[in-house]
Scaffold this motif. Structure first.
Motif, PDB file in Angstrom:
ATOM      1  N   ALA A 109      -3.522  16.260  -8.460  1.00  0.00           N
ATOM      2  CA  ALA A 109      -4.231  17.191  -9.186  1.00  0.00           C
ATOM      3  C   ALA A 109      -6.050  16.560  -9.192  1.00  0.00           C
ATOM      4  CB  ALA A 109      -3.874  17.809 -10.356  1.00  0.00           C
ATOM      5  N   SER A 123      -6.677  21.281 -11.821  1.00  0.00           N
ATOM      6  CA  SER A 123      -6.253  20.936 -12.965  1.00  0.00           C
ATOM      7  C   SER A 123      -4.685  20.749 -12.689  1.00  0.00           C
ATOM      8  CB  SER A 123      -6.340  22.034 -13.938  1.00  0.00           C
ATOM      9  OG  SER A 123      -5.593  23.354 -13.581  1.00  0.00           O
ATOM     10  N   GLU A 124      -4.307  19.895 -13.577  1.00  0.00           N
ATOM     11  CA  GLU A 124      -2.715  19.602 -13.373  1.00  0.00           C
ATOM     12  C   GLU A 124      -1.859  20.871 -13.759  1.00  0.00           C
ATOM     13  OE1 GLU A 124       0.539  16.784 -15.286  1.00  0.00           O
ATOM     14  OE2 GLU A 124      -1.590  16.287 -15.970  1.00  0.00           O
ATOM     15  N   SER A 125      -2.198  21.346 -14.795  1.00  0.00           N
ATOM     16  CA  SER A 125      -1.560  22.757 -15.012  1.00  0.00           C
ATOM     17  C   SER A 125      -1.344  23.801 -14.127  1.00  0.00           C
ATOM     18  CB  SER A 125      -2.033  23.370 -16.439  1.00  0.00           C
ATOM     19  OG  SER A 125      -3.429  23.820 -16.226  1.00  0.00           O
ATOM     20  N   GLY A 126      -2.628  23.985 -13.333  1.00  0.00           N
ATOM     21  CA  GLY A 126      -2.775  24.726 -12.098  1.00  0.00           C
ATOM     22  C   GLY A 126      -1.881  24.192 -11.072  1.00  0.00           C
ATOM     23  N   ARG A 145       0.894  22.918 -11.231  1.00  0.00           N
ATOM     24  CA  ARG A 145       2.171  22.791 -11.860  1.00  0.00           C
ATOM     25  C   ARG A 145       2.628  24.275 -11.651  1.00  0.00           C
ATOM     26  NH1 ARG A 145       4.639  18.307 -13.608  1.00  0.00           N
ATOM     27  NH2 ARG A 145       3.350  16.559 -14.071  1.00  0.00           N
ATOM     28  N   ARG A 146       1.603  25.082 -11.934  1.00  0.00           N
ATOM     29  CA  ARG A 146       1.897  26.664 -11.592  1.00  0.00           C
ATOM     30  C   ARG A 146       2.187  27.022 -10.386  1.00  0.00           C
ATOM     31  NH1 ARG A 146      -2.120  27.418 -14.968  1.00  0.00           N
ATOM     32  NH2 ARG A 146      -3.701  28.038 -13.319  1.00  0.00           N
ATOM     33  N   TRP A 147       1.407  26.363  -9.374  1.00  0.00           N
ATOM     34  CA  TRP A 147       1.575  26.499  -8.133  1.00  0.00           C
ATOM     35  C   TRP A 147       2.959  26.165  -7.710  1.00  0.00           C
ATOM     36  CZ3 TRP A 147      -3.556  24.396  -5.896  1.00  0.00           C
ATOM     37  CH2 TRP A 147      -4.578  25.046  -6.370  1.00  0.00           C
ATOM     38  N   ALA A 169      -0.332  14.398 -11.851  1.00  0.00           N
ATOM     39  CA  ALA A 169      -1.620  14.400 -12.338  1.00  0.00           C
ATOM     40  C   ALA A 169      -2.770  13.934 -11.331  1.00  0.00           C
ATOM     41  CB  ALA A 169      -1.302  13.530 -13.729  1.00  0.00           C
TER      42      ALA A 169
END
Length: 67
Positions: free
Chosen positions: A28, A34-37, A39-41, A25
């Protein structure tokens, strides 16, 4: 929708996140993504490296082309 980040930026962000020096977090936030982005990467990088099941970018492109 934000502009796509260059591949080198994504690769370096994943390396930073994997280093474990800071929480995902915080990395990011520092990078302005974004943190979710992030994590997706990270998940996609695991697929690309054969560490996780899924379609690589090349396989996904081939399926799109074949359809």
């Amino acid at each position: 929708m934000p502009a796509a980040k260059p591949e080198e930026f994504r690769r370096r962000a994943v390396e930073l996140a994997r280093s474990g020096d800071k929480p995902v977090a915080q990395i990011a936030k520092d990078l302005g993504i974004s943190e979710s982005g992030l994590r997706r990467w990270m998940a996609q990088a695991e697929v690309e490296n054969g560490e996780r099941p899924g379609l690589s970018k090349d396989e996904r492109s081939e399926l799109v082309r074949l359809r």
